[in-house]
Design a protein around this motif. Structure first.
Motif, PDB file in Angstrom:
ATOM      1  N   ASP A 428       0.660  -1.171   0.004  1.00 25.82           N
ATOM      2  CA  ASP A 428      -0.077   0.042   0.118  1.00 25.82           C
ATOM      3  C   ASP A 428       1.033   1.207   0.010  1.00 25.82           C
ATOM      4  O   ASP A 428       2.143   1.158   0.051  1.00 25.82           O
ATOM      5  CB  ASP A 428      -1.062   0.031   1.206  1.00 25.82           C
ATOM      6  N   ARG A 441       2.306  -2.816   5.773  1.00 29.26           N
ATOM      7  CA  ARG A 441       1.312  -3.532   5.983  1.00 29.26           C
ATOM      8  C   ARG A 441       0.741  -4.261   4.762  1.00 29.26           C
ATOM      9  O   ARG A 441       0.866  -3.784   3.760  1.00 29.26           O
ATOM     10  CB  ARG A 441      -0.118  -3.023   6.621  1.00 29.26           C
ATOM     11  N   ASN A 442       0.329  -5.429   4.596  1.00 33.27           N
ATOM     12  CA  ASN A 442      -0.307  -5.940   3.501  1.00 33.27           C
ATOM     13  C   ASN A 442       0.485  -6.281   2.351  1.00 33.27           C
ATOM     14  O   ASN A 442       0.001  -6.113   1.259  1.00 33.27           O
ATOM     15  CB  ASN A 442      -1.571  -5.220   3.031  1.00 33.27           C
ATOM     16  N   ASN A 444       2.612  -8.129  -0.349  1.00 32.52           N
ATOM     17  CA  ASN A 444       2.276  -9.129  -1.251  1.00 32.52           C
ATOM     18  C   ASN A 444       3.551  -9.657  -2.188  1.00 32.52           C
ATOM     19  O   ASN A 444       3.965  -8.829  -2.663  1.00 32.52           O
ATOM     20  CB  ASN A 444       0.856  -9.007  -2.132  1.00 32.52           C
TER      21      ASN A 444
END
Length: 520
Positions: A428, A441-442, A444
């Motif tokens: 992000d 965060r998050n 991938n």
């Protein structure tokens, strides 16, 4: 290829038998009788070697030598002389002759001198290639014998030795074999770090010297009440770069101990250097001294509090009695002030000098096309480092105190690696932009392509946000977002980056030296 010899002697007619001897050995020999003609000859031609009589009428051999070197300083010259006086030899050697012979010379003497000059590079290359072939299997066995952290340091030192030796080899095939072996070593090293890094961070006493215990284990035990110590930390200095700087240090200092230690992850200045001076892992710096730790999102320098952190480390170790000075060189003007002030630093038992040039070079190389051309690979990167140091204020300062008694500890915070393989990562807007590590965060990513810590605190790292994780590029990879992927993959490929997991970034030098007592 036939070698061309220019033989200059005012009595060349008496040397016709020697000329024929050399021609029978496969050399093409041009003969001249005076220095003026010799100078004109080298202006139009490039002989492989010049045989030059020292005593000639009109213009002497030494004068001819000087003019030849003005035309082409790379032409090897063999001085042939009847005069063995010391001043003549000193002047000839000072003018960079390749060899000298005393008259009367015999054909085999001349032939041996020519072979020494013309065949030396080929013979060295052949010997280097043969020696590496013999060592290849030993390195292969070492890589596959589950080495511990000490053995990994030795493996990397040996690989660096052969990398530096390979420049003597003219075999592209052998150099390719070496690069493949080095790549395999980095692959195995990344696996080793993946298995063992967390156990080191958890404080096992039998772990290696790392950034956060470097001062305690490699600096403070060697302080001498009678002799001042300089701790010089050159930012982003790889072990191979230290090896090309070593001859300069050897001119003015005596080597006491050459060692290496492990940079913490990320192998980046904000983390590794703060850990060195705080004597703490980044998560503990943030916890114990929150006002002295800046996250990557904060404005301003991330290494603005090293002096305060070092003072706090001394307090924690109950070594507050140590008087020290702290100097940071960020710009050339800072370097000139270091030269002017270097004698005053020796009034302190410990003086810390942070020199940022190499780090600036690696970043500038990424952004500036000229430096991309100048530092296209490891060989040129080392060459630029050596050229910088030779003309740096740091070297000037150390030469200025060559007659003083002191100890020097040279260290760094992390190294860098030339990246070649792009790896896709999705994150992000809060994800950091570093090419060799990212946190956010998050994230991938393909777990096979990175080293990931989902709980940063386990790895001694602060977690900027809930659910933040860190990932680290391994070997020669670099992390790219899918947006405009091809552009950034091509732009950053073959640049030197740091922050991830590789031998070059993690195993870095710490060297102890002392001044030479007999320096003039």
């Amino acid at each position: 290829m036939i070698a061309t010899i220019l033989w200059v002697d005012d009595e060349i007619e008496s040397l016709q038998s020697q000329k024929l001897f050399l021609e029978n050995k496969g050399y093409l020999v041009h003969t001249l009788t005076n220095g003026f003609d010799a100078i004109d000859f080298v202006k139009e031609n490039t002989p492989d070697v010049v045989l030059l009589d020292e005593s000639m009428p009109g213009i002497t051999g030494l004068e001819t030598l000087s003019k030849i070197k003005e035309v082409n300083r790379h032409i090897p010259v063999v001085m042939i002389t009847k005069n063995e006086t010391e001043n003549v030899m000193d002047e000839a050697i000072g003018s960079q002759i390749s060899d000298y012979l005393i008259k009367p010379v015999n054909p085999n003497q001349v032939l041996l001198s020519l072979k020494k000059i013309l065949d030396n590079k080929r013979l060295v290359a052949e010997k280097t290639t043969a020696a590496y072939q013999q060592q290849f299997r030993n390195l292969f066995i070492a890589l596959n014998s589950n080495p511990d952290y000490n053995e990994w340091m030795e493996i990397y030192k040996k690989l660096t030795f052969w990398e530096l030796e390979m420049k003597k080899s003219d075999s592209p095939e052998m150099q390719e074999v070496f690069q493949t072996q080095k790549q395999e070593a980095n692959t195995e090293f990344s696996k080793y770090i993946t298995r063992n890094y967390l156990s080191w961070i958890k404080g096992r006493e039998d772990g290696p010297v790392m950034s956060h215990n470097l001062i305690r284990r490699k600096v403070l035990p060697h302080l001498d009440k009678e002799t001042p110590t300089l701790l010089v930390l050159i930012d982003n200095l790889r072990y191979d770069q230290w090896k090309v700087l070593q001859p300069f240090f050897a001119e003015i200092l005596r080597l006491v101990e050459e060692d290496t230690f492990y940079s913490i992850l990320p192998t980046a200045t904000q983390y590794a250097r703060n850990a060195i001076f705080a004597g703490l892992l980044p998560v503990d710096i943030e916890k114990r001294h929150p006002s002295l730790w800046k996250s990557e999102e904060d404005e301003g320098s991330k290494n603005a509090y090293e002096e305060e952190l070092f003072r706090l480390q001394l307090k924690a170790l109950r070594r507050e009695d140590i008087r020290f000075s702290y100097t940071k060189v960020l710009h050339y003007q800072d370097g000139q002030r270091l030269v002017d002030n270097i004698h005053n630093l020796l009034q302190y038992p410990l003086s810390i000098v942070i020199y940022n040039f190499v780090d600036m070079l690696s970043h500038a190389r990424t952004e500036m096309e000229v430096l991309k051309e100048l530092a296209a690979d490891e060989v040129s990167y080392r060459s630029i480092t050596a050229s910088w140091f030779e003309h740096s204020p740091l070297y000037q300062a150390l030469k200025k105190i060559a007659d003083r008694k002191y100890h020097l500890i040279l260290a760094t915070d992390h190294g860098s690696v030339r990246v070649k393989t792009p790896v896709k990562v999705v994150g992000d807007r809060q994800t950091t932009t570093n090419l060799r590590y990212k946190h956010g965060r998050n994230l991938n990513y393909d777990p096979k392509e990175v080293l990931a810590f989902k709980d940063p605190r386990e790895a001694g790292l602060p977690a900027p946000n809930l659910n933040s994780s860190y990932i680290f590029a391994r070997e020669d990879s670099f992390l790219c977002y899918p947006n405009n992927y091809n552009h950034y993959a091509n732009y950053y490929r073959n640049t030197f980056q740091h922050g991830g997991v590789s031998l070059e970034e993690m195993i870095v030098p710490v060297v102890r030296m002392s001044s030479k007592p007999n320096n003039p």
